[in-house]
Design a protein around this motif. Structure first.
Motif, PDB file in Angstrom:
ATOM      1  N   ILE A  10       4.690  18.454   9.079  1.00 43.13           N
ATOM      2  CA  ILE A  10       3.425  18.835   9.726  1.00 43.13           C
ATOM      3  C   ILE A  10       2.250  18.175   9.022  1.00 43.13           C
ATOM      4  N   TRP A  11       2.233  18.218   7.684  1.00 46.04           N
ATOM      5  CA  TRP A  11       1.129  17.612   6.934  1.00 46.04           C
ATOM      6  C   TRP A  11       1.109  16.092   7.109  1.00 46.04           C
ATOM      7  N   GLY A  15      -1.969  14.041   8.704  1.00 46.02           N
ATOM      8  CA  GLY A  15      -2.537  12.883   8.012  1.00 46.02           C
ATOM      9  C   GLY A  15      -2.515  11.639   8.884  1.00 46.02           C
ATOM     10  N   LEU A  16      -1.419  11.429   9.624  1.00 46.17           N
ATOM     11  CA  LEU A  16      -1.307  10.280  10.508  1.00 46.17           C
ATOM     12  C   LEU A  16      -2.347  10.335  11.623  1.00 46.17           C
ATOM     13  N   VAL A  17      -2.544  11.508  12.219  1.00 43.57           N
ATOM     14  CA  VAL A  17      -3.542  11.662  13.278  1.00 43.57           C
ATOM     15  C   VAL A  17      -4.943  11.376  12.739  1.00 43.57           C
ATOM     16  N   ILE A  18      -5.254  11.874  11.562  1.00 46.17           N
ATOM     17  CA  ILE A  18      -6.572  11.619  10.956  1.00 46.17           C
ATOM     18  C   ILE A  18      -6.743  10.130  10.677  1.00 46.17           C
ATOM     19  N   GLY A  21      -7.177   8.246  13.941  1.00 45.66           N
ATOM     20  CA  GLY A  21      -8.496   8.554  14.481  1.00 45.66           C
ATOM     21  C   GLY A  21      -9.582   7.773  13.769  1.00 45.66           C
ATOM     22  N   PHE A  22      -9.491   7.695  12.453  1.00 41.77           N
ATOM     23  CA  PHE A  22     -10.465   6.934  11.682  1.00 41.77           C
ATOM     24  C   PHE A  22     -10.405   5.456  12.037  1.00 41.77           C
ATOM     25  N   LYS A  23      -9.206   4.896  12.160  1.00 39.68           N
ATOM     26  CA  LYS A  23      -9.057   3.483  12.525  1.00 39.68           C
ATOM     27  C   LYS A  23      -9.640   3.208  13.917  1.00 39.68           C
TER      28      LYS A  23
END
Length: 156
Positions: A10-11, A15-18, A21-23
């Protein structure tokens, strides 16, 4: 162990989604620095305080730093080698960092928005951090500046 593995998964997904999203945000911000409105190119000041104009040197994509204080367009030596530019002669030039040794070469420069400079004489400098778009190209255009924005259009 399965509970710990679930939490770790889950973590990692969060982290991957964040990260993605930043990229995505970074890419959108980068692309919004250049706009084409008819024949007018509008460049927005980037976070580093400079105007950048995407283009190509002999077909290789580059991000030019717009430098109204540079007489000549200048390229880093690493880029010149990648493009395959041949030295036509050596030069000594004054830069913001002091005196620099390099060479001159000819190349085709194409800028987003349809601006071209064929067989442009450029300075190639070994310690240059980024390609500089100088007044040898900018002087052929009409440009005006507002706070945070540089508008460029063909000369009438």
């Amino acid at each position: 162990m399965p509970h710990t593995l679930k939490l770790l998964t889950i973590w990692l997904l969060i982290g991957l989604v964040i990260f993605l999203g930043f990229k995505y945000w970074e890419r959108e911000r980068q692309s919004s620095r250049f706009q084409l409105a008819g024949e007018v190119v509008v460049l927005t000041r980037s976070d580093d305080g400079h105007f950048h104009w995407p283009g190509r040197v002999d077909g290789v994509a580059v991000d030019f730093l717009v430098d109204t204080g540079a007489t000549t367009t200048a390229l880093p030596q690493a880029l010149a080698q990648r493009v395959g530019l041949k030295p036509l002669g050596s030069i000594t030039t004054q830069t913001a960092a002091g005196t620099a040794q390099g060479f001159v070469a000819r190349t085709d420069v194409t800028l987003e928005g349809g601006v071209r400079a064929n067989r442009l004489m450029v300075a190639v400098l070994p310690d240059l951090a980024a390609p500089l778009l100088g007044m040898d190209v900018l002087g052929r255009l009409h440009f005006s500046q507002k706070p945070g924005e540089l508008r460029i259009e063909p000369n009438p």
